[in-house]
Design a protein around this motif. Structure first.
Motif, PDB file in Angstrom:
ATOM      1  N   THR A  19       6.215 -12.952   4.150  1.00 23.23           N
ATOM      2  CA  THR A  19       6.967 -14.030   3.502  1.00 23.23           C
ATOM      3  C   THR A  19       7.238 -13.762   2.028  1.00 23.23           C
ATOM      4  N   ARG A  20       6.581 -12.792   1.417  1.00 26.33           N
ATOM      5  CA  ARG A  20       6.610 -12.686  -0.045  1.00 26.33           C
ATOM      6  C   ARG A  20       7.921 -12.201  -0.636  1.00 26.33           C
ATOM      7  N   ASP A  21       8.803 -11.640   0.172  1.00 27.25           N
ATOM      8  CA  ASP A  21      10.075 -11.159  -0.364  1.00 27.25           C
ATOM      9  C   ASP A  21      11.177 -12.211  -0.315  1.00 27.25           C
ATOM     10  N   GLY A  22      10.915 -13.354   0.316  1.00 32.29           N
ATOM     11  CA  GLY A  22      11.929 -14.403   0.399  1.00 32.29           C
ATOM     12  C   GLY A  22      12.901 -14.232   1.549  1.00 32.29           C
ATOM     13  N   TYR A  23      12.718 -13.206   2.385  1.00 30.60           N
ATOM     14  CA  TYR A  23      13.665 -12.979   3.484  1.00 30.60           C
ATOM     15  C   TYR A  23      13.592 -14.113   4.508  1.00 30.60           C
ATOM     16  N   VAL A  24      12.377 -14.524   4.856  1.00 32.63           N
ATOM     17  CA  VAL A  24      12.224 -15.603   5.835  1.00 32.63           C
ATOM     18  C   VAL A  24      12.839 -16.893   5.293  1.00 32.63           C
TER      19      VAL A  24
ATOM     20  N   HIS C  45       3.380 -18.303   0.608  1.00 34.65           N
ATOM     21  CA  HIS C  45       2.151 -18.546  -0.137  1.00 34.65           C
ATOM     22  C   HIS C  45       1.432 -17.231  -0.408  1.00 34.65           C
ATOM     23  N   ASP C  46       2.134 -16.131  -0.234  1.00 36.97           N
ATOM     24  CA  ASP C  46       1.556 -14.804  -0.369  1.00 36.97           C
ATOM     25  C   ASP C  46       2.047 -14.060  -1.598  1.00 36.97           C
ATOM     26  N   ILE C  47       2.654 -14.782  -2.543  1.00 36.18           N
ATOM     27  CA  ILE C  47       2.989 -14.132  -3.809  1.00 36.18           C
ATOM     28  C   ILE C  47       1.686 -13.615  -4.422  1.00 36.18           C
ATOM     29  N   ASP C  48       1.714 -12.414  -5.006  1.00 37.67           N
ATOM     30  CA  ASP C  48       0.507 -11.906  -5.648  1.00 37.67           C
ATOM     31  C   ASP C  48       0.061 -12.893  -6.730  1.00 37.67           C
ATOM     32  N   VAL C 180      16.539   0.273 -12.917  1.00 42.01           N
ATOM     33  CA  VAL C 180      15.119   0.320 -12.577  1.00 42.01           C
ATOM     34  C   VAL C 180      14.896  -0.354 -11.227  1.00 42.01           C
ATOM     35  N   VAL C 181      13.744  -0.050 -10.650  1.00 36.47           N
ATOM     36  CA  VAL C 181      13.291  -0.760  -9.456  1.00 36.47           C
ATOM     37  C   VAL C 181      12.780  -2.132  -9.909  1.00 36.47           C
ATOM     38  N   VAL C 182      13.414  -3.201  -9.402  1.00 40.11           N
ATOM     39  CA  VAL C 182      13.013  -4.553  -9.807  1.00 40.11           C
ATOM     40  C   VAL C 182      12.135  -5.234  -8.749  1.00 40.11           C
ATOM     41  N   HIS C 183      12.072  -4.669  -7.551  1.00 40.90           N
ATOM     42  CA  HIS C 183      11.239  -5.281  -6.505  1.00 40.90           C
ATOM     43  C   HIS C 183      10.950  -4.237  -5.441  1.00 40.90           C
ATOM     44  N   VAL C 184       9.732  -4.274  -4.907  1.00 39.03           N
ATOM     45  CA  VAL C 184       9.355  -3.435  -3.768  1.00 39.03           C
ATOM     46  C   VAL C 184       9.013  -4.382  -2.630  1.00 39.03           C
ATOM     47  N   ASP C 185       9.725  -4.262  -1.509  1.00 43.00           N
ATOM     48  CA  ASP C 185       9.504  -5.246  -0.447  1.00 43.00           C
ATOM     49  C   ASP C 185       8.476  -4.775   0.576  1.00 43.00           C
ATOM     50  N   ARG C 186       8.202  -5.608   1.582  1.00 37.34           N
ATOM     51  CA  ARG C 186       7.157  -5.335   2.554  1.00 37.34           C
ATOM     52  C   ARG C 186       7.363  -4.034   3.296  1.00 37.34           C
TER      53      ARG C 186
END
Lengths: 260, 260, 260
Positions: A19-24, C45-48, C180-186
């Motif tokens: 869920t953390r990337d916002g895709y869901v 609810h899994d944001i770091d 730059v890389v702004v996000h790394v997804d699952r």
């Protein structure tokens, strides 16, 4: 006359997105915009990335528990961007929406009537369809359309040759049944493909060079002991009471199991 | 006259199932089939397997925040398949549904009126009740029955001797209060059982051979520093600003804390 | 005349709380008590813990997909208990509720009209406001108030100088674009800040001393191969088909990317 309370449309979501990337949440937003009264139930977003077999197992456990009319969306889709089809399927009046990669194989194997269609109609997709996120741009809008009462045959052409994953069947021999572990659950239970009708009373279960007693429930053995029970999917499971059979036996999906 | 907007039934779910096996979704499906207008809120499915104490802590934090009529289901149930009872409890007009293993102990300790019943009536269970998945076959149908307005005394006989877990109380001495860490949260905050009424201003908090200052909030110390605050559960917590007190002090649930 | 089916208020929740401590469920309970018909969608609810940049990225992906009137709550709030303001913001008719720490920066950067207010009115907060849990005591009640049709300007004074996080822009040079890389997804996809309009056909992408071909979709390369695609956020992404580019290249957020 006041209106009777209407039943809201219901959509379940299963993905390997986390869920953390916002895709869901993007998928939920698309659904909420197009079917504003829909209740969206999370089935799971913790399927291992690309694990179509694990997703197929999970879906088999819940699809028919939901009432007729429910739309079950499943996006475990390593082939996104390839030519694989997008599907909408009516199976015993529950609707499946997802990629044509076999993720619905187990559910469809238990359905009486199946009508499948390819989602091709651009008017029920998002205006812009990305190459990498069909969950948001095709499956979510199609789910909202179908949950809102849209007719399934309008999504696109009928499909007869669905892709299916291999669902291993047990081999029944004269004095034994040979099956495999088809799923390992969170508790480390080893779920097999052996139905209880194949198991005689007093049978012995062998797996990973261990012989394990058949029990009615975990509580028939002491804490920490191995047992074989008929689990909630109505197949044989190997378990450790208050522990993990997967860890104890160092076993993963695909391990052979014999009942004799 | 148009009907006033009716309030949908609301059911919360807390389990130690994770979501990837489809067990939670099976419970949701049973509820949706029997109470189609119900909104199901996930409380948590990440309770550590079998951790009844952790579940009891979590429930204590939310049960009364929900409005009267809410049904709170909790299935952390290592004793499934044993003779442990299944319960439906009315506590200050919120309804608890789950196993009789103490998982509601903390919530019930804060309730004014408690009426408990054993779920025994087969007409409110699934037609087939498995030995290993009462969440799906007993608790979910009972929750749907109660959320739909079913009378709680119809589920089965009244129960007076509920199983309770041990909830440690602090020991108040002449010059000090001795408590314990009762919960470690995701941020590494060490939640104790010491209420602020037991703490005099200027008190010193000792844990794991460290002396820690009492503060109003994390921001009273520099980033990375230890502090003791009155946390959101209205008890003393030991924290590290922008860090984890559990890691810093290498402390787990049960650690002694002294305020003097 | 029966009433038309009314659309229930909709609230999304994004936090770094995890779910096992009951904090999220406490927020849901506060909302359910004050806006009983509201549907609450979990965004994540899994944001770091404390990762405001990661939260800002996730929100950017879903906020506008939801319909007008949706209330988006985001509680990633390392500054709770400091003097940081609590905000309610109307952005293109979606409402944001959360701390003034920049978590809405990316969403607001894409909005046409923004009106921001400090949440100061005690009548829309919980009766007792803790020092450590504004999610439950300020943000949840404010969200319920706004989802129920409360007027945003009643929450408190207008705010003009919102805190913003740094959102890096690509540097366009004569023969190259540096991003730059702004996000790394699952999935290990490396999402950059380079929009496709900046990329000429036949361009080469360089990152971590590797040169990577531009493709239309993952399927344009063999399984296990690196490719650069225009991803679902309409920016350049570096991916491994059926694998993780983050692992392959040992790259984290902030890594330089050049297109030439």
């Amino acid at each position: 006359v006041p209106a009777a309370r209407s039943v809201p449309p219901r959509i379940t979501l299963l993905t390997d997105f986390g869920t953390r990337d916002g895709y869901v949440a993007a998928m939920k937003g698309v659904i909420a915009a197009r079917a504003p009264a829909a209740i969206i139930d999370d089935a799971s977003h913790d399927i291992d990335p690309g694990d179509v077999h694990g997703a197929a197992w999970a879906i088999a456990g819940y699809w028919r528990r939901y009432p007729a009319g429910t739309v079950h969306v499943a996006v475990v889709d390593p082939g996104v961007g390839t030519a694989r089809r997008a599907l909408a399927i009516d199976a015993d009046r529950r609707i499946f929406v997802g990629p044509d990669n076999g993720v619905f194989t187990r559910a469809l194997g238990a359905a009486r009537t199946v009508r499948a269609f390819a989602i091709e109609n651009p008017t029920i997709m998002s205006d812009a369809v990305s190459a990498t996120f069909h969950g948001r741009d095709i499956f979510a809008p199609a789910a909202a359309y179908l949950a809102g009462g849209g007719e399934i045959h309008r999504v696109g052409g009928a499909v007869g040759d669905l892709v299916r994953i291999d669902v291993p069947e047990p081999r029944v021999m004269r004095n034994a049944v040979r099956g495999v572990v088809v799923h390992v659950d969170r508790f480390g239970n080893l779920v097999t493909n052996i139905r209880p009708s194949l198991v005689r009373s007093g049978a012995a279960v062998r797996i990973a060079d261990c012989s394990i007693p058949m029990c009615r429930t975990y509580a028939d053995v002491a804490s920490g002991e191995l047992c074989a029970v008929v689990g909630s999917a109505d197949v044989l499971e190997v378990s450790v009471r208050d522990g993990s059979a997967a860890e104890r036996l160092a076993v993963v999906r695909g391990e052979a199991v014999t009942v004799s």
